[in-house]
Design an enzyme around this catalytic site. Structure first.
Site, PDB file in Angstrom:
ATOM      1  N   ARG A 165       0.686  -9.129  -6.025  1.00 37.63           N
ATOM      2  CA  ARG A 165       1.590  -8.959  -4.889  1.00 37.63           C
ATOM      3  C   ARG A 165       2.463 -10.194  -4.673  1.00 37.63           C
ATOM      4  NH1 ARG A 165      -2.407  -9.340   0.482  1.00 37.63           N
ATOM      5  NH2 ARG A 165      -2.068 -11.561   0.754  1.00 37.63           N
ATOM      6  N   MET A 190      -5.043  -3.543  -6.805  1.00 38.80           N
ATOM      7  CA  MET A 190      -5.224  -3.384  -5.362  1.00 38.80           C
ATOM      8  C   MET A 190      -5.079  -1.916  -4.939  1.00 38.80           C
ATOM      9  SD  MET A 190      -3.321  -6.695  -3.736  1.00 38.80           S
ATOM     10  CE  MET A 190      -4.302  -8.148  -3.331  1.00 38.80           C
ATOM     11  N   ASP A 247       0.812  -1.226   0.000  1.00 38.82           N
ATOM     12  CA  ASP A 247       0.000   0.000   0.000  1.00 38.82           C
ATOM     13  C   ASP A 247       0.841   1.270   0.000  1.00 38.82           C
ATOM     14  OD1 ASP A 247      -2.279  -1.553   0.057  1.00 38.82           O
ATOM     15  OD2 ASP A 247      -2.327  -1.624   2.245  1.00 38.82           O
TER      16      ASP A 247
END
Lengths: 418, 418
Positions: free
Chosen positions: B298, B190, B144
């Site tokens: 990821r 994401m 993130d």
């Protein structure tokens, strides 16, 4: 014999290595200027021939052509355009021959799957009849791996490698988190009619991953499926599911078509992966994640299979060489000499035996319970994903893919309505 | 000072390079046996400490530890388990200290995002108070990219590279086919709260791709969005859309929650990508394809960023070195010295300034129309995706990822109810 021009076109869904075949065709043609004056490419595939939008590949530098070998997609454009049968639409075939005549084209290299093999076959027949014989060679390409005679089809090996590696990586991720979080990972893969790509995902079983695979070849049995998944989760703490987009219920309805509707009541085709994931959640309560790889899988030149890139190039090269030997109406093929060590050579198949024949995945490649693959299947698959063939990267960290100039050839004929 | 043991745990969602940090921690600790006797790892993260399930990393060979550098996922297991506040659940913190005491642990290396920085901070405070001071070092990790002070977070650069490259490849695919087939490609990425990963997809604009990006930072405006997409298709023949999973309507509803219902009427969270794709189809009629990368992005160690792998390792190493220098309650950081040429060094931040601070993507990184990124954003992103760092592959053509033995350390305390 004075030099003639060649026509090259890409057909159907593109792959990460179809440009490697184009590279093989053009580089080999450039070595024989006495026989092949120039290679014209169809802009957007065979449509470019019908509308006389030819691309002059001689305007592209040797470096640009070499870069095709590591560039995914169809550099000249491709199309989903099937020529109708000779009876139904002779004018399209006749137009092709006229174009070939007008541009002194003596070689036709058509790079595609089953439909293009059929077109290629018809062109070779009709051109003979019309008194302007063209040597028509089909270069195989299809991620579906469904062409007959050839051991495998360029494009498939790279998708298989991408799916096998991605499934392994995501499964490691889930394994790390399963104790307190996601226990189910569903990956949806291409293959509406055949489970070849799904089978590649199933390879992760060899790497310790509990995996349940849904093939289009096996009618979906919800109860049996849920039991298989639950057993894996109970034993390993998590489970990976590989679902083919072609997985379907006994009545033929795709899993992806499970009556999903948006807020306006419109039917929505939302992918098989979320359907399967939600089904597991509803029945077993496990937390899930799901992915739909879609075009990522067939475009992933960054993870191409070394075998696949090499074969894609070799088949393009062989197509030209066979044409120069005087061959016509054939498709160069991959002949598997041995699986371990992997050895292959180039063979050839008459287009009369390729056109309209679809090779299915053998049922003996699917394990007895219908959710996995057999040792025979693994022995077939591994050589096809063997080796890495990385593209170069620029200073930004992005792959150095080529975009061609695509200069047009001067038109000589009237317009043609498609 | 006699040697103490170290405790290492992985926290939250794993990444393709968190094991590279683990490698940096363990390899560096092994170089200082006089100070660090052994590194114990938490099985499934901090839960493994609470339940006294410690992994004895000394049972792993040097080769296995080195292989962590190229293995995605969390090799010791991770968890989504946030310790409550000290006031609400002091017993969990006290249990941690007891475990550390029982196993002679003097160093706590916690590898994660915001929550773990907070836990790490509290452990260092409480251990002091309880008379068993532990040096608590937080090793940053999060796709993130939302930790403060550090220029970037390990894990993000590799996801960014994967999304940028995959978006480019799929866009090339669509460009090839757009004449007669798919004109719209939607990729969902994401980032529920921040658009960092979506921004990486937007980089393909620099490579000639018409792209419209939907960020969580910008309220979704359907009319404006459809107009932007339509303009790109009219100009280029196709359009790529990068949609963040966090893209939402003005009322805060995620696009992914557009009231999709299955045949039984159950609400189904089907992903933002199919919602956006169907919206375009309904309004503009263009044929589409969509992909949801989910965990693939990821976990994709096969396409990790060279910068990212190097930094992940360096931060693990620096964590140990700083502990050995006597530092406590800090997080080693990446300090950007210059973007071009890219130069960075290791700095440090006090955990008091890291805990509970979330770094957002600056609004000046988003272009004025809300659908793209600015030059400043590109200058920030490119260095983070720079360089390739490929894993080795086995003879089958599969990556050679390591699975550790994960031998347990003998328990010394009573059971503990989580």
């Amino acid at each position: 014999m004075s030099a003639k021009n060649a026509f090259y076109a890409q057909s159907g869904g593109v792959t990460s290595v179809i440009n490697a075949s184009a590279c093989g065709v053009i580089e080999t043609a450039r070595q024989h200027p006495d026989k092949i004056a120039n290679v014209y490419a169809g802009r957007n595939g065979i449509i470019g021939a019908l509308t006389e939008e030819l691309i002059d590949t001689s305007q592209e530098s040797d470096e640009a052509i070499a870069a095709l070998k590591h560039t995914p997609s169809g550099a000249f454009g491709s199309c989903r355009f099937k020529l109708k049968s000779l009876e139904d639409n002779k004018r399209e075939y006749e137009r092709l021959i006229e174009i070939f005549k007008a541009h002194n084209i003596g070689y036709f290299f058509y790079n595609g799957g089953g439909d293009s093999a059929d077109t290629c076959f018809k062109v070779s027949q009709l051109s003979e009849k019309m008194g302007f014989p063209v040597q028509a060679i089909h270069i195989p390409k299809t991620v579906d791996n469904d062409l007959p005679i050839t051991d495998n089809c360029p494009g498939f090996g790279s998708v298989a490698k991408y799916i096998a590696v991605s499934t392994l990586e995501a499964s490691y991720d889930v394994r790390s988190m399963a104790k307190t979080s996601t226990k189910i990972f569903v990956i949806e893969v291409m293959g509406r009619h055949a489970g070849w790509i799904a089978a590649a995902g199933a390879l992760v079983e060899d790497y310790g991953i509990p995996v349940v695979t849904l093939f289009p070849e096996v009618e979906f049995d919800q109860e049996k499926f849920l039991a298989a998944v639950d057993a894996k989760v109970k034993e390993h703490g998590y489970c990976t599911i590989v679902v083919s987009e072609g997985a379907h219920w006994p009545d033929g309805t795709f899993l992806a078509e499970q009556g999903t509707r948006d807020s306006f009541g419109h039917a929505q085709l939302g992918g098989a992966a979320p359907v399967v994931a939600n089904m597991i959640k509803d029945a077993l309560g496990y937390k899930f994640h799901w992915a739909v790889a879609d075009y990522l899988q067939r475009a992933a030149r960054h993870l191409a299979s070394g075998s696949d890139v090499e074969q894609a190039y070799a088949l393009g090269k062989a197509g030209v060489e066979k044409a120069l030997e005087g061959k016509n109406s054939i498709m160069p093929t991959v002949v598997r000499e041995s699986s371990s060590p992997y050895k292959w050579s180039i063979g050839e198949a008459p287009l009369s035996e390729v056109a309209n024949v679809e090779k299915m995945m053998p049922m003996e490649y699917i394990s007895e319970d219908g959710f996995g693959i057999t040792d025979g299947c693994k022995e077939y698959l591994y050589p096809l994903i063997k080796g890495e063939s990385y593209p170069p990267y620029d200073d930004n960290g992005m792959p150095d893919y080529v975009t061609l100039k695509l200069a047009g050839v001067e038109r000589k004929l009237e317009d043609f309505e498609l």
